[in-house]
Motif scaffolding. Sequence first.
Motif, PDB file in Angstrom:
ATOM      1  N   VAL A   1      -1.730   8.936   2.831  1.00  0.00           N
ATOM      2  CA  VAL A   1      -3.165   8.836   3.074  1.00  0.00           C
ATOM      3  C   VAL A   1      -3.851  10.084   2.541  1.00  0.00           C
ATOM      4  O   VAL A   1      -3.475  11.204   2.881  1.00  0.00           O
ATOM      5  CB  VAL A   1      -3.481   8.680   4.580  1.00  0.00           C
ATOM      6  N   LEU A   2      -4.868   9.873   1.693  1.00  0.00           N
ATOM      7  CA  LEU A   2      -5.694  10.954   1.180  1.00  0.00           C
ATOM      8  C   LEU A   2      -7.026  10.937   1.919  1.00  0.00           C
ATOM      9  O   LEU A   2      -7.614   9.871   2.125  1.00  0.00           O
ATOM     10  CB  LEU A   2      -5.929  10.786  -0.321  1.00  0.00           C
ATOM     11  N   LEU A   3      -7.487  12.103   2.311  1.00  0.00           N
ATOM     12  CA  LEU A   3      -8.705  12.202   3.112  1.00  0.00           C
ATOM     13  C   LEU A   3      -9.807  12.901   2.323  1.00  0.00           C
ATOM     14  O   LEU A   3      -9.581  13.961   1.733  1.00  0.00           O
ATOM     15  CB  LEU A   3      -8.423  12.995   4.397  1.00  0.00           C
ATOM     16  N   ALA A   4     -10.999  12.291   2.347  1.00  0.00           N
ATOM     17  CA  ALA A   4     -12.156  12.898   1.696  1.00  0.00           C
ATOM     18  C   ALA A   4     -13.350  12.791   2.632  1.00  0.00           C
ATOM     19  O   ALA A   4     -13.529  11.784   3.311  1.00  0.00           O
ATOM     20  CB  ALA A   4     -12.449  12.195   0.367  1.00  0.00           C
ATOM     21  N   ASP A   5     -14.162  13.828   2.653  1.00  0.00           N
ATOM     22  CA  ASP A   5     -15.347  13.820   3.491  1.00  0.00           C
ATOM     23  C   ASP A   5     -16.356  14.794   2.895  1.00  0.00           C
ATOM     24  O   ASP A   5     -15.976  15.815   2.305  1.00  0.00           O
ATOM     25  CB  ASP A   5     -14.997  14.246   4.927  1.00  0.00           C
TER      26      ASP A   5
ATOM     27  N   ASP B   1      -6.419  14.731  -3.510  1.00  0.00           N
ATOM     28  CA  ASP B   1      -6.085  15.536  -4.692  1.00  0.00           C
ATOM     29  C   ASP B   1      -6.416  14.818  -5.991  1.00  0.00           C
ATOM     30  O   ASP B   1      -6.002  15.252  -7.073  1.00  0.00           O
ATOM     31  CB  ASP B   1      -4.608  15.917  -4.673  1.00  0.00           C
ATOM     32  N   GLY B   2      -7.160  13.702  -5.870  1.00  0.00           N
ATOM     33  CA  GLY B   2      -7.548  12.970  -7.073  1.00  0.00           C
ATOM     34  C   GLY B   2      -6.534  11.967  -7.548  1.00  0.00           C
ATOM     35  O   GLY B   2      -6.721  11.334  -8.605  1.00  0.00           O
ATOM     36  N   SER B   3      -5.436  11.766  -6.814  1.00  0.00           N
ATOM     37  CA  SER B   3      -4.423  10.800  -7.221  1.00  0.00           C
ATOM     38  C   SER B   3      -4.984   9.382  -7.241  1.00  0.00           C
ATOM     39  O   SER B   3      -5.902   9.053  -6.480  1.00  0.00           O
ATOM     40  CB  SER B   3      -3.231  10.849  -6.254  1.00  0.00           C
ATOM     41  N   ALA B   4      -4.422   8.549  -8.112  1.00  0.00           N
ATOM     42  CA  ALA B   4      -4.801   7.137  -8.132  1.00  0.00           C
ATOM     43  C   ALA B   4      -4.352   6.479  -6.836  1.00  0.00           C
ATOM     44  O   ALA B   4      -3.312   6.829  -6.259  1.00  0.00           O
ATOM     45  CB  ALA B   4      -4.167   6.438  -9.326  1.00  0.00           C
ATOM     46  N   CYS B   5      -5.162   5.521  -6.338  1.00  0.00           N
ATOM     47  CA  CYS B   5      -4.886   4.878  -5.047  1.00  0.00           C
ATOM     48  C   CYS B   5      -4.761   3.371  -5.218  1.00  0.00           C
ATOM     49  O   CYS B   5      -5.316   2.787  -6.146  1.00  0.00           O
ATOM     50  CB  CYS B   5      -6.004   5.182  -4.060  1.00  0.00           C
ATOM     51  N   ASP B   6      -4.024   2.764  -4.316  1.00  0.00           N
ATOM     52  CA  ASP B   6      -3.973   1.304  -4.261  1.00  0.00           C
ATOM     53  C   ASP B   6      -5.217   0.755  -3.573  1.00  0.00           C
ATOM     54  O   ASP B   6      -5.763  -0.270  -3.970  1.00  0.00           O
ATOM     55  CB  ASP B   6      -2.725   0.854  -3.490  1.00  0.00           C
TER      56      ASP B   6
ATOM     57  N   MET C   1       0.850  -1.194   0.000  1.00  0.00           N
ATOM     58  CA  MET C   1       0.000   0.000   0.000  1.00  0.00           C
ATOM     59  C   MET C   1       0.880   1.237   0.000  1.00  0.00           C
ATOM     60  O   MET C   1       1.490   1.572   1.010  1.00  0.00           O
ATOM     61  CB  MET C   1      -0.908   0.006   1.233  1.00  0.00           C
ATOM     62  N   ASN C   2       0.935   1.911  -1.167  1.00  0.00           N
ATOM     63  CA  ASN C   2       1.670   3.165  -1.241  1.00  0.00           C
ATOM     64  C   ASN C   2       0.764   4.358  -0.959  1.00  0.00           C
ATOM     65  O   ASN C   2       1.157   5.296  -0.270  1.00  0.00           O
ATOM     66  CB  ASN C   2       2.311   3.316  -2.625  1.00  0.00           C
ATOM     67  N   THR C   3      -0.457   4.300  -1.524  1.00  0.00           N
ATOM     68  CA  THR C   3      -1.407   5.387  -1.329  1.00  0.00           C
ATOM     69  C   THR C   3      -2.766   4.801  -0.980  1.00  0.00           C
ATOM     70  O   THR C   3      -3.280   3.933  -1.694  1.00  0.00           O
ATOM     71  CB  THR C   3      -1.533   6.251  -2.601  1.00  0.00           C
ATOM     72  N   VAL C   4      -3.355   5.277   0.121  1.00  0.00           N
ATOM     73  CA  VAL C   4      -4.673   4.832   0.562  1.00  0.00           C
ATOM     74  C   VAL C   4      -5.571   6.052   0.690  1.00  0.00           C
ATOM     75  O   VAL C   4      -5.169   7.066   1.279  1.00  0.00           O
ATOM     76  CB  VAL C   4      -4.601   4.087   1.914  1.00  0.00           C
ATOM     77  N   LYS C   5      -6.767   5.944   0.146  1.00  0.00           N
ATOM     78  CA  LYS C   5      -7.747   7.009   0.279  1.00  0.00           C
ATOM     79  C   LYS C   5      -8.791   6.607   1.309  1.00  0.00           C
ATOM     80  O   LYS C   5      -9.308   5.491   1.270  1.00  0.00           O
ATOM     81  CB  LYS C   5      -8.423   7.291  -1.065  1.00  0.00           C
ATOM     82  N   ILE C   6      -9.091   7.496   2.214  1.00  0.00           N
ATOM     83  CA  ILE C   6     -10.123   7.249   3.219  1.00  0.00           C
ATOM     84  C   ILE C   6     -11.270   8.211   2.976  1.00  0.00           C
ATOM     85  O   ILE C   6     -11.080   9.437   2.971  1.00  0.00           O
ATOM     86  CB  ILE C   6      -9.573   7.427   4.646  1.00  0.00           C
ATOM     87  N   VAL C   7     -12.454   7.659   2.745  1.00  0.00           N
ATOM     88  CA  VAL C   7     -13.645   8.469   2.511  1.00  0.00           C
ATOM     89  C   VAL C   7     -14.502   8.418   3.769  1.00  0.00           C
ATOM     90  O   VAL C   7     -15.079   7.381   4.095  1.00  0.00           O
ATOM     91  CB  VAL C   7     -14.439   7.946   1.296  1.00  0.00           C
ATOM     92  N   GLY C   8     -14.557   9.521   4.469  1.00  0.00           N
ATOM     93  CA  GLY C   8     -15.269   9.559   5.747  1.00  0.00           C
ATOM     94  C   GLY C   8     -14.279   9.673   6.886  1.00  0.00           C
ATOM     95  O   GLY C   8     -13.544   8.719   7.174  1.00  0.00           O
TER      96      GLY C   8
END
Length: 383
Positions: free
Chosen positions: A27-31, A50-55, A1-8
């Motif tokens: 870690v990318l954060l979205a809410d 920032d819209g980056s592709a995630c693993d 896991m290089n990049t993980v996005k968390i929604v919430g």
Amino acid sequence: MNTVKIVGTGLLGTSIGLRLRTRGVRVLLADASPTMAALARDMGAGEPDDGSACDLIVVAVPPDVAGQVIAAELRRDPGATVTDVASIKGLLLQQVRGLATKAELDRYIGSHPMAGREKSGAVAARHDLFIGRPWVVCSDEDTPPGRLRQVLALIETMGATPVHLEPDFHDAAVARVSHAPQVIASLMAAQLVDAPPEGVGLAGQGLRDVTRIAASEPGLWARILSGNAAEVRRVLLGVRDGLDRVIDALDTGEGAGADAGAGVDAGAGSRTLKPGAVAELAGVIAAGNEGYDRIPGKHGQAQRRFEPVTVLVDDSPGSLGRLFAAIGEIGVNIEDVRIEHAAGQPLGIVEVFVEPRVAHELAEALRRRGWRVPVERLTEENT
């Protein structure tokens, strides 16, 4: 896991982000709430999405909107594995199946960490929230192994233990061990709303144990209970049957009462219970003993009975530390601890639970060191 996005970015999402950041994962954060996302960022859980592709994408939103969010994330990032942490799995899977294509479904694996707190929101988050906790994974024979490995890597990073379950089995299980207990704790705490303050002031540890989770967030739990309605209702019907039996057994009737042979004192001003009532009441408590013994104990092992050693401790800085240090010097391992506060006195009543074979030895050793260890504690259990 290089990049993980968390929604919430509530309790679970922020806690996951905090743990991943300690392992050097981006870690990318979205809410839906920019303020909540900013709070999680300021706590160190990650950076703005920032819209980056995630693993891997972890959806940590309330269960009533999780299906739509999962489907949207599957479409938004066609290379990412998507999981969620919602506490319902069967209904959620049905929703995602209705919203996603077959190819997208291959990238979705539902999961649920059995961890939480009575507090909610990012401010309650902890990086160690999941350590040693079960984390349910709802994969099947069609799940691509590489996708499954990513979810298992997340769970390992959290310090949790993966448990593979079918979605419907999961929902039935959490109804018993999580969702129905929340309802029962809330109902019991609600009985205190109109109680006289002098009566509530008598509360002991028994009431606190039963009602601890009653401080949970109402809106979130309304969503959880709605999503697992059928299973929670089934458990509560069983509880209601037991309550009906207890209520019937406690009925003293309107007249002179039953024969005192039922085993209840028929002294002045009292009414007796009907024959068989005492046995019914004892049976309820005994069944509770049996069920309690099935709850996993320390380190997930079978439930064990430990002996409490009660120590009266001054309510002042350092007192607990000195007590624990003394027990360590004596060479006894503390298996568990419980603290009560003496009503109207600056004292803490500390119960340290130890192996029964060393309880007497520990009590005597603490007394010799000047600690106040009652010979016998003659108080009500308030249960």
